[in-house]
Scaffold this active site. Structure first.
Site, PDB file in Angstrom:
ATOM      1  N   ASN A  99       3.220  -6.505  13.441  1.00 12.94           N
ATOM      2  CA  ASN A  99       2.826  -5.127  13.744  1.00 12.94           C
ATOM      3  C   ASN A  99       3.312  -4.801  15.150  1.00 12.94           C
ATOM      4  O   ASN A  99       3.536  -5.712  15.952  1.00 12.94           O
ATOM      5  CB  ASN A  99       1.291  -4.986  13.671  1.00 12.94           C
ATOM      6  CG  ASN A  99       0.851  -3.540  13.496  1.00 12.94           C
ATOM      7  OD1 ASN A  99       1.156  -2.676  14.312  1.00 12.94           O
ATOM      8  ND2 ASN A  99       0.142  -3.272  12.421  1.00 12.94           N
ATOM      9  N   HIS A 151      -1.526   1.482  -4.202  1.00 12.20           N
ATOM     10  CA  HIS A 151      -1.918   2.892  -4.067  1.00 12.20           C
ATOM     11  C   HIS A 151      -1.060   3.835  -4.903  1.00 12.20           C
ATOM     12  O   HIS A 151      -0.999   5.026  -4.613  1.00 12.20           O
ATOM     13  CB  HIS A 151      -1.891   3.305  -2.588  1.00 12.20           C
ATOM     14  CG  HIS A 151      -2.942   2.619  -1.754  1.00 12.20           C
ATOM     15  ND1 HIS A 151      -2.953   2.630  -0.386  1.00 12.20           N
ATOM     16  CD2 HIS A 151      -4.030   1.888  -2.129  1.00 12.20           C
ATOM     17  CE1 HIS A 151      -4.003   1.927   0.059  1.00 12.20           C
ATOM     18  NE2 HIS A 151      -4.656   1.466  -0.983  1.00 12.20           N
ATOM     19  N   CYS A 160      -2.463  19.544 -22.044  1.00 11.55           N
ATOM     20  CA  CYS A 160      -3.908  19.648 -22.292  1.00 11.55           C
ATOM     21  C   CYS A 160      -4.554  20.735 -21.438  1.00 11.55           C
ATOM     22  O   CYS A 160      -5.737  21.025 -21.587  1.00 11.55           O
ATOM     23  CB  CYS A 160      -4.589  18.301 -22.040  1.00 11.55           C
ATOM     24  SG  CYS A 160      -4.961  17.981 -20.299  1.00 11.55           S
ATOM     25  N   GLN A 215       0.852  -1.195   0.000  1.00  5.48           N
ATOM     26  CA  GLN A 215       0.000   0.000   0.000  1.00  5.48           C
ATOM     27  C   GLN A 215       0.884   1.241   0.000  1.00  5.48           C
ATOM     28  O   GLN A 215       0.394   2.353  -0.076  1.00  5.48           O
ATOM     29  CB  GLN A 215      -0.881   0.020   1.247  1.00  5.48           C
ATOM     30  CG  GLN A 215      -1.832  -1.151   1.345  1.00  5.48           C
ATOM     31  CD  GLN A 215      -2.432  -1.277   2.742  1.00  5.48           C
ATOM     32  OE1 GLN A 215      -3.427  -0.634   3.069  1.00  5.48           O
ATOM     33  NE2 GLN A 215      -1.824  -2.075   3.584  1.00  5.48           N
ATOM     34  N   ASN A 216       2.191   1.032   0.132  1.00  2.80           N
ATOM     35  CA  ASN A 216       3.105   2.171   0.248  1.00  2.80           C
ATOM     36  C   ASN A 216       3.396   2.784  -1.118  1.00  2.80           C
ATOM     37  O   ASN A 216       3.450   2.087  -2.124  1.00  2.80           O
ATOM     38  CB  ASN A 216       4.417   1.735   0.913  1.00  2.80           C
ATOM     39  CG  ASN A 216       4.175   1.215   2.321  1.00  2.80           C
ATOM     40  OD1 ASN A 216       3.115   1.459   2.888  1.00  2.80           O
ATOM     41  ND2 ASN A 216       5.140   0.511   2.872  1.00  2.80           N
ATOM     42  N   SER A 273      -2.308  -1.183   9.384  1.00  4.35           N
ATOM     43  CA  SER A 273      -3.358  -1.146  10.407  1.00  4.35           C
ATOM     44  C   SER A 273      -4.565  -1.953   9.964  1.00  4.35           C
ATOM     45  O   SER A 273      -5.471  -2.181  10.764  1.00  4.35           O
ATOM     46  CB  SER A 273      -3.746   0.308  10.684  1.00  4.35           C
ATOM     47  OG  SER A 273      -4.156   0.926   9.485  1.00  4.35           O
TER      48      SER A 273
HETATM   49  P1  OAD Z   1      -1.208   2.896   8.867  1.00  2.00           P
HETATM   50  O1  OAD Z   1      -0.472   4.126   9.257  1.00  2.00           O
HETATM   51  O2  OAD Z   1      -2.684   2.917   8.948  1.00  2.00           O
HETATM   52  O3  OAD Z   1      -0.713   1.687   9.752  1.00  2.00           O
HETATM   53  C1  OAD Z   1       0.641   1.466   9.992  1.00  2.00           C
HETATM   54  C2  OAD Z   1       0.747   0.309  10.952  1.00  2.00           C
HETATM   55  O4  OAD Z   1       2.107  -0.021  11.109  1.00  2.00           O
HETATM   56  C3  OAD Z   1       0.179   0.580  12.339  1.00  2.00           C
HETATM   57  O5  OAD Z   1      -0.739  -0.452  12.656  1.00  2.00           O
HETATM   58  C4  OAD Z   1       1.418   0.545  13.258  1.00  2.00           C
HETATM   59  O6  OAD Z   1       1.119  -0.047  14.508  1.00  2.00           O
HETATM   60  C5  OAD Z   1       2.355  -0.319  12.459  1.00  2.00           C
HETATM   61  N1  OAD Z   1       3.797  -0.056  12.681  1.00  2.00           N
HETATM   62  C6  OAD Z   1       4.420   1.107  12.966  1.00  2.00           C
HETATM   63  N2  OAD Z   1       5.741   0.951  13.016  1.00  2.00           N
HETATM   64  C7  OAD Z   1       5.986  -0.359  12.759  1.00  2.00           C
HETATM   65  C8  OAD Z   1       7.174  -1.140  12.669  1.00  2.00           C
HETATM   66  N3  OAD Z   1       8.379  -0.622  12.840  1.00  2.00           N
HETATM   67  N4  OAD Z   1       7.033  -2.455  12.368  1.00  2.00           N
HETATM   68  C9  OAD Z   1       5.805  -3.017  12.193  1.00  2.00           C
HETATM   69  N5  OAD Z   1       4.660  -2.314  12.268  1.00  2.00           N
HETATM   70  C10 OAD Z   1       4.751  -1.005  12.547  1.00  2.00           C
HETATM   71  O7  OAD Z   1      -0.673   2.535   7.407  1.00  2.00           O
HETATM   72  P2  OAD Z   1      -1.349   1.621   6.290  1.00  2.00           P
HETATM   73  O8  OAD Z   1      -1.998   0.436   6.895  1.00  2.00           O
HETATM   74  O9  OAD Z   1      -0.338   1.442   5.246  1.00  2.00           O
HETATM   75  O10 OAD Z   1      -3.805   5.486   1.919  1.00  2.00           O
HETATM   76  O11 OAD Z   1      -2.474   2.591   5.760  1.00  2.00           O
HETATM   77  C11 OAD Z   1      -3.246   2.203   4.675  1.00  2.00           C
HETATM   78  C12 OAD Z   1      -3.582   3.389   3.815  1.00  2.00           C
HETATM   79  O12 OAD Z   1      -4.196   4.402   4.623  1.00  2.00           O
HETATM   80  C13 OAD Z   1      -2.376   4.077   3.205  1.00  2.00           C
HETATM   81  O13 OAD Z   1      -1.968   3.482   2.018  1.00  2.00           O
HETATM   82  C14 OAD Z   1      -2.876   5.470   3.013  1.00  2.00           C
HETATM   83  C15 OAD Z   1      -3.543   5.661   4.347  1.00  2.00           C
HETATM   84  O14 OAD Z   1      -4.464   6.652   4.458  1.00  2.00           O
HETATM   85  C16 OAD Z   1      -4.033   6.619   1.239  1.00  2.00           C
HETATM   86  O15 OAD Z   1      -3.423   7.647   1.422  1.00  2.00           O
HETATM   87  C17 OAD Z   1      -5.100   6.493   0.200  1.00  2.00           C
END
Ligand code: OAD
Length: 250
Positions: A213, A120, A150, A102-103, A189
């Site tokens: 996580n 994403h 455009c 998702q990164n 998350s």
């Molecule tokens: P989140 O920021 O929602 O979640 C990150 C997760 O990583 C959290 O549950 C933390 O507890 C965990 N975390 C933090 N540090 C860590 C580490 N060193 N090792 C393991 N886990 C760790 O990020 P995403 O789940 O990627 O979308 O969020 C999903 C989407 O929501 C993103 O792609 C973005 C966001 O809004 C858009 O912008 C459309």
């Protein structure tokens, strides 16, 4: 850090032929990039509705563009961490492998991942918000954001809330979720769809599910194994276990 893995976990790795790894912002946290949620997340200080939606861009394109520029400027200053590197190595040890991230930071590619898709988009790319053409080089312009030939405004090639995910990418991810016998969910998350559902699809098909996580997520209950550890610390140990299981070598 040493780790004793359960025999279920080791057996699941040994017998798996198809492995899907889903990653989120947590995997890049140890590289120094902020996550969205959790401790000091981006969404604590910023409102996603004002920054990561097509409506926000239509309403205040400069603000949205500059927020992404701010995130973009950090990328050359950070490096892939041991979590990214271990995940990149993992693809060599399974008959079928897919990393679904998702990164948008490009760190998985920089770590060497090849068998991967970005759900994403990517912060390093731009496209026209009107005609959709990819923009390789930004035009010299005082206007923020600059415009496409455009006349449309240029935007980052990322997926915003309310937008469709790239179809081919989604299809690949879904297919792999349906056939995977092993799924890792790392540093996400698990609240944003459809990414969060990949685990569910895999589980319904009998896959062994592993979550990495710092803290429990809403979906932790459905995983066979949950490691509450930093991705950069545990993924290299998991890789070691995979190498051992797949090659018999240590
Ligand atoms: P989140 O920021 O929602 O979640 C990150 C997760 O990583 C959290 O549950 C933390 O507890 C965990 N975390 C933090 N540090 C860590 C580490 N060193 N090792 C393991 N886990 C760790 O990020 P995403 O789940 O990627 O979308 O969020 C999903 C989407 O929501 C993103 O792609 C973005 C966001 O809004 C858009 O912008 C459309």
């Amino acid at each position: 850090m040493s780790m004793v893995f359960s025999s279920d976990f080791i057996e699941a790795i040994r017998s798996a032929q198809s492995c899907l790894v889903l990653t989120g912002a947590g995997v890049s946290a140890e590289s120094g990039l902020m996550t969205f949620r959790g401790m000091q997340g981006l969404w604590d200080d910023f409102n996603p509705q004002e920054l990561a939606t097509p409506e926000a861009f239509a309403c205040d394109p400069k603000k949205v563009w500059e927020w992404y520029q701010w995130r973009r400027e950090k990328l050359p200053l950070v490096q892939p961490n041991p979590g990214h590197l271990a995940i990149a190595e993992m693809e060599k040890y399974f008959q079928n492998f897919l990393l679904v991230t998702q990164n948008i930071d490009g760190l998985h590619q920089r770590a060497g991942s090849v068998k991967m898709v970005e759900l994403h988009g990517n912060l390093n790319r731009n496209k026209c918000s009107r005609c959709g053409i990819m923009i390789e080089t930004l035009p010299d312009s005082d206007e923020v954001p600059p415009r496409c030939k455009c006349g449309g405004r240029i935007r980052p090639d990322v997926v915003w809330f309310g937008e469709m995910l790239p179809e081919a990418t989604l299809k690949k991810a879904w297919q792999m979720a349906g056939m995977a016998d092993l799924l890792f969910s790392v540093g996400t998350s698990s609240v944003v769809q459809p990414a969060a559902s990949l685990g569910l699809v895999a589980r319904n098909n009998g896959a062994f599910l592993i979550e990495v996580n710092l803290e429990k997520t809403e979906l932790s209950g459905m995983f066979n194994q949950v490691f509450l550890e930093k991705a950069g610390q545990i993924m290299p140990l998991i890789l070691e276990e995979i190498v051992k299981a797949k090659t018999g070598k240590y």
